[in-house]
Design an enzyme around this catalytic site. Structure first.
Site, PDB file in Angstrom:
ATOM      1  CG  ASP A 220      -1.790   1.150   1.368  1.00 52.94           C
ATOM      2  OD1 ASP A 220      -2.461   1.481   0.380  1.00 52.94           O
ATOM      3  OD2 ASP A 220      -1.814   1.771   2.455  1.00 52.94           O
TER       4      ASP A 220
ATOM      5  CG  ASP B   1      -1.525   8.480   2.157  1.00 50.72           C
ATOM      6  OD1 ASP B   1      -0.510   8.830   2.773  1.00 50.72           O
ATOM      7  OD2 ASP B   1      -2.480   9.235   1.944  1.00 50.72           O
TER       8      ASP B   1
ATOM      9  CG  ASP C 253      -2.114   2.786   6.316  1.00 52.22           C
ATOM     10  OD1 ASP C 253      -2.356   2.350   5.164  1.00 52.22           O
ATOM     11  OD2 ASP C 253      -2.498   3.896   6.714  1.00 52.22           O
TER      12      ASP C 253
HETATM   13 MG   LIG Z   1      -2.808   3.367   3.306  1.00 51.06          MG
END
Ligand SMILES: [Mg+2]
Length: 345
Positions: A20, A22, A226
């Site tokens: 991933d 961000d 995240d």
């Molecule tokens: Mg993310």
């Protein structure tokens, strides 16, 4: 930081990673500390990397340029977006060159073109008769206007195929949360009474497209993210192991509020090169390294004893997940995690 004890490193069990962006590689414009270097080390070790983003608004070359500018190894071929997963889905169902309404930004327009379809912008379709476009691909677009949704609603009223890049309700911005693509999907859902097929995380198509690009076995591929409800739940739905990294938006208390069960909990990407110390239970106490955690009288009791923050989080979340499985009320577990674990990272 590649180690010498390569066989015991967490990453030794994997040939590829789906990463991933961000909250994992960058936060806004800035790199997450240690992340670009760790990604360089992964590539040097021969681990294949693909970046998979739910953000459909940017074209992949722009994303790759951002990553390379931060020092992460990336070209356009290393990035897949939810817009591309949506375009790939439509390309399988439609004849080559079919006209598709691009209800979104440049990322949606480009993804359709790369998939061999003709992107039709909403302004071009305003007066178009129904039947002149074969499907709608909806992704986030900052410049979309109310009349563009009118055009989409008119065309979709004829039961046209409708694919949405992702259904994230919110988009994190420096000042807080703004409406994400999911909010704009719901706007059409409310007026049409039907839902699109969604391809972004946590739905499997984006992860499947990432696997196709990597060419690795699902069992030898690690998803890193995240966000629990998208990255981690999506990995499970696609049959991938997952590493939840604590550099982004979700905190241990968020884990207690969800059904997510990450395979690994890591503080930074550099921990991929270390052996993974999994928490172990003994008589109701969970141990990780020198940290231990026990849930007693509605509270999480922690002993740190020189352990690292991530070891404390692993022991603490394991103790709370044990209680989650036993059906203890979520709000009690969320409170316990917020009071003890959320501040550690
Ligand atoms: Mg993310």
């Amino acid at each position: 930081m590649a180690d010498d004890a390569g066989k015991t490193a967490l990453i030794a069990a994997y040939d590829g990673v789906v990463c991933d962006l961000d909250g994992v590689v960058y936060r806004g414009a800035d790199p997450v500390p240690e992340a670009p270097k760790a990604l360089q080390d992964l590539r040097a070790r021969g681990v294949k990397i693909i970046y998979a983003t739910n953000n459909a608004s940017r074209v992949v070359a722009e994303v790759a340029e951002h990553l390379a500018g931060l020092g992460a190894p990336a070209t356009s071929a290393d990035v897949v977006s939810s817009a591309e997963a949506g375009a790939a889905q439509l390309a399988r169902a439609l004849p080559a060159g079919a006209r598709v309404l691009a209800l979104g930004g440049e990322g949606v327009v480009e993804a359709l073109a790369r998939a061999g379809l003709e992107a039709v912008r909403p302004s071009e379709a305003e007066d178009a008769p129904s039947g002149s476009v074969a499907a709608v691909l909806q992704g986030y677009g900052k410049d979309l206007r109310v009349r563009d949704f009118d055009t989409a609603a008119r065309l979709l009223g004829t039961q046209l195929p409708w694919v949405a890049s992702n259904d994230d309700a919110t988009l994190p911005l420096p000042w807080g949360q703004s409406p994400g693509n999911g909010a704009y999907v719901d706007l059409l859902v409310a007026s049409l009474g039907r839902r699109p097929q969604v391809v972004g995380k946590p739905h499997p198509p984006l992860y499947r497209l990432a696997l196709d690009h990597l060419g690795t076995e699902a069992s030898r591929t690690l998803a890193i993210g995240d966000r629990l409800a998208t990255d981690i739940d999506g990995a499970a739905a696609a049959g991938l192991d997952s590493a939840w990294v604590l550099t982004g938006v979700d905190l241990p208390s968020d884990l207690m509020a969800t059904h997510a069960a990450p395979t690994f909990v890591i503080g930074t990407l550099s921990e991929l090169f270390q052996p993974y110390a999994a928490p172990v239970e003994h008589a109701g106490t969970w141990q990780c390294g020198t940290a231990s955690a026990r849930f007693v009288d509605g509270e999480l009791r922690l002993r740190v004893d020189g352990a690292s923050a991530v070891e404390v989080v692993r022991a603490g979340t394991a103790a709370l997940l044990g209680e989650r499985e036993r059906g203890r009320p979520r709000d009690e577990l969320v409170r316990a995690a917020a009071a003890t674990l959320d501040g550690l990272h």
